[in-house]
Design a protein around this motif. Sequence first.
Motif, mmCIF file in Angstrom:
data_model
loop_
_atom_site.group_PDB
_atom_site.id
_atom_site.type_symbol
_atom_site.label_atom_id
_atom_site.label_comp_id
_atom_site.label_asym_id
_atom_site.label_seq_id
_atom_site.Cartn_x
_atom_site.Cartn_y
_atom_site.Cartn_z
ATOM 1 N N ILE A 193 40.519 30.933 38.259
ATOM 2 C CA ILE A 193 39.944 31.722 37.152
ATOM 3 C C ILE A 193 39.719 33.164 37.513
ATOM 4 N N ILE A 194 39.151 33.260 38.661
ATOM 5 C CA ILE A 194 38.558 34.587 39.260
ATOM 6 C C ILE A 194 39.909 35.517 39.634
ATOM 7 N N THR B 222 43.040 35.246 38.808
ATOM 8 C CA THR B 222 44.085 35.524 37.453
ATOM 9 C C THR B 222 43.413 36.611 36.703
ATOM 10 N N THR B 223 42.030 36.690 36.734
ATOM 11 C CA THR B 223 41.424 37.764 36.079
ATOM 12 C C THR B 223 41.530 39.223 36.807
ATOM 13 N N GLY C 285 45.196 40.093 37.210
ATOM 14 C CA GLY C 285 45.767 40.842 35.953
ATOM 15 C C GLY C 285 45.081 42.106 35.710
ATOM 16 N N SER C 286 44.012 42.396 35.858
ATOM 17 C CA SER C 286 43.166 43.506 35.877
ATOM 18 C C SER C 286 43.765 44.760 36.674
#
Length: 60
Positions: A11-12, A14-15, A18-19
Amino acid sequence: MLRLASILYSIIATTLTGSLVIASLTMGYDTLAPILIAAGIGAVLAVPVSVVVARAIIDN
């Protein structure tokens, strides 16, 4: 803790990736190299962040 950290990593990472890719695109870098560098930095940076978050969850 390793199991929780690996779940959180998915989860972390990909976040963060992407950011950082969106940040590099916003700064005007539109070629492949800066985008891949930003994605790599996000993936590598997500490892210690995942461990810290997993420790915080286990401690609480």
